[in-house]
Design an enzyme around this catalytic site. Sequence first.
Site, short mmCIF file in Angstrom:
data_model
loop_
_atom_site.label_atom_id
_atom_site.label_comp_id
_atom_site.label_asym_id
_atom_site.label_seq_id
_atom_site.Cartn_x
_atom_site.Cartn_y
_atom_site.Cartn_z
N ASP A 21 -27.87 -44.63 97.83
CA ASP A 21 -27.39 -43.96 96.58
C ASP A 21 -28.54 -43.71 96.14
O ASP A 21 -29.60 -44.59 96.25
CB ASP A 21 -26.41 -44.05 95.76
CG ASP A 21 -26.55 -44.09 94.58
OD1 ASP A 21 -25.84 -42.77 94.11
OD2 ASP A 21 -26.47 -44.38 93.47
N TYR B 33 -34.87 -43.40 88.36
CA TYR B 33 -34.81 -44.46 89.16
C TYR B 33 -36.65 -45.09 90.08
O TYR B 33 -36.85 -43.81 90.47
CB TYR B 33 -34.29 -44.83 90.93
CG TYR B 33 -32.60 -44.97 90.59
CD1 TYR B 33 -32.11 -44.70 89.15
CD2 TYR B 33 -32.05 -45.68 91.35
CE1 TYR B 33 -31.22 -45.12 88.82
CE2 TYR B 33 -30.19 -44.75 91.62
CZ TYR B 33 -29.84 -45.12 90.29
OH TYR B 33 -28.27 -45.47 89.99
N GLN C 219 -38.94 -53.11 92.51
CA GLN C 219 -38.84 -54.89 92.74
C GLN C 219 -39.37 -55.36 94.58
O GLN C 219 -39.88 -56.38 94.15
CB GLN C 219 -38.06 -54.68 92.32
CG GLN C 219 -37.42 -55.29 91.03
CD GLN C 219 -36.29 -55.73 90.07
OE1 GLN C 219 -35.34 -56.55 91.74
NE2 GLN C 219 -35.99 -56.42 89.64
N THR D 24 -30.01 -47.56 95.06
CA THR D 24 -31.71 -48.52 95.24
C THR D 24 -32.20 -48.76 93.83
O THR D 24 -33.49 -48.17 93.24
CB THR D 24 -32.55 -46.30 95.79
OG1 THR D 24 -32.07 -45.46 94.97
CG2 THR D 24 -32.35 -46.41 96.77
N SER E 147 -31.93 -57.13 97.06
CA SER E 147 -34.14 -57.25 97.22
C SER E 147 -34.02 -58.02 98.68
O SER E 147 -35.77 -57.70 98.66
CB SER E 147 -34.28 -58.45 95.97
OG SER E 147 -34.17 -59.17 95.43
N GLU F 100 -25.61 -61.13 103.39
CA GLU F 100 -24.74 -62.02 102.55
C GLU F 100 -23.46 -61.05 102.02
O GLU F 100 -22.18 -61.35 102.23
CB GLU F 100 -24.97 -62.77 101.60
CG GLU F 100 -24.20 -63.73 101.04
CD GLU F 100 -24.25 -64.21 99.41
OE1 GLU F 100 -24.04 -64.80 98.42
OE2 GLU F 100 -25.53 -64.35 99.31
N ASN F 101 -23.38 -59.99 101.65
CA ASN F 101 -23.26 -58.98 101.14
C ASN F 101 -21.94 -58.82 101.97
O ASN F 101 -21.16 -58.31 101.55
CB ASN F 101 -23.70 -58.47 100.04
CG ASN F 101 -24.18 -59.12 98.89
OD1 ASN F 101 -24.39 -60.21 98.53
ND2 ASN F 101 -24.70 -57.90 98.15
N ASN G 79 -25.67 -37.57 85.85
CA ASN G 79 -25.59 -38.97 85.38
C ASN G 79 -25.60 -39.52 83.81
O ASN G 79 -25.62 -40.69 84.19
CB ASN G 79 -26.85 -39.29 85.57
CG ASN G 79 -27.29 -40.64 86.36
OD1 ASN G 79 -25.96 -41.82 86.12
ND2 ASN G 79 -28.99 -41.77 86.22
#
Length: 407
Positions: free
Chosen positions: A145, A150, A123, A116, A364, A371-372, A218
């Site tokens: 995740d 974020y 975005q 994310t 996004s 596709e991924n 992190n």
Amino acid sequence: MFAGRASGVGPSAAGKAGKFSVEELYGFSKKPKVNRGSSGKQEKGEAKKGAKEKQESVLASQILEAARRLMERRRLELYLRECDLTVKDCTSEQTHMPYRNLGKSGLRVSCLGLGTWVTFGSQISDEMADSVMSIAYDNGVNLFDTAEVYASGRAETTLGNILKKKGWRRSSYVVTTKIYWGGQAETERGLSRKHIIEGLRGSLERLQLDYVDIVFANRTDINSPMEEVVRAMTFVIEQGMAMYWGTSRWNAIEIMEAYSVARQFNLVPPVCEQAEYHYFQRDKVELHLPELYHKIGVGAMTWSPLRGYAWLKEKVFSDEGKKQLAKIKELHLLASKLNCTPAQLAIAWCLRSEGVSSVLLGVSNTEQLLENLGSIRVLSQLTPPLIAEMDMLLGNKPRNGKKDTRT
């Protein structure tokens, strides 16, 4: 899995308590060791012999792993038959999503996860985030995740709202978050016991969850002793706020220190490292983490599989950038031969690496996600010769500096 239960299968079995070695199972005979001589020919012969033995060992390991998985599948089929179920009822069979263990833990995660970072709460709209998560979940993705930092917490809020709206069984997916930067105050950042506990409570509140499956540190914190970090992570696990803990952006020495502290004080060690991994960032995931995986069971969850392209855009006018651009063009041609997109090839290339439990995707829109997800199909096409060809094109395959000490 292949430990021999019966005795009397040969003179070697008794000496090994009834266990078969790889050599006995698959006929790889160990030749007697020969001392190195001063002759150059003899040294070359020894080098070839060592390389051959290494290839045989890798092949034997792959065969054993395939046989182990086949036996486990058959045992699962027998178990499900007793319960009036079939393997086809499993999500992996319905979606064809491969699942892998997180390091050497028992947690099974989809080989592709949804991140994310810079998307949720920033975005993309909440409606698009909802659509992306729905498609990911329907296609077998069970790993989501996020992090407290974020979008200043909005990513966790968006993720939590979607999970609550969907009403998916909590046991059917894995949520991970990362703790380090939770606010401007001095006590709202770092890896002190105070911030790990309070930061995770804040994340759970935004996520609207009782627990996260994995909480990551992190980055390292030079102001917090390692023992304090490990004890705090153990505490949140024992309190039911998390199931596992891991590291992100830590080097191998720091991870090993955390493991050693955990073993010394009977605490919970980390199970996973989140690391950047793509065509132009290879050393850590291919050289350092595999050693940790074999020694202490730490797996790798990688991010930014396509960041190599962003890196290239930043340096496209430099000499180095021009050289890399030529390599990327060659990889694009290779992708065309495989009938896939460059992005699919890049993600599949990341998935083929030893010890990588999951590759996190940052998308996004739904088209990009679909596709991924197609990279799973490409993974089976990445044969050893093809991987060697890609390594030749990239010219940056990490090399282990340790000398071969075979005699």
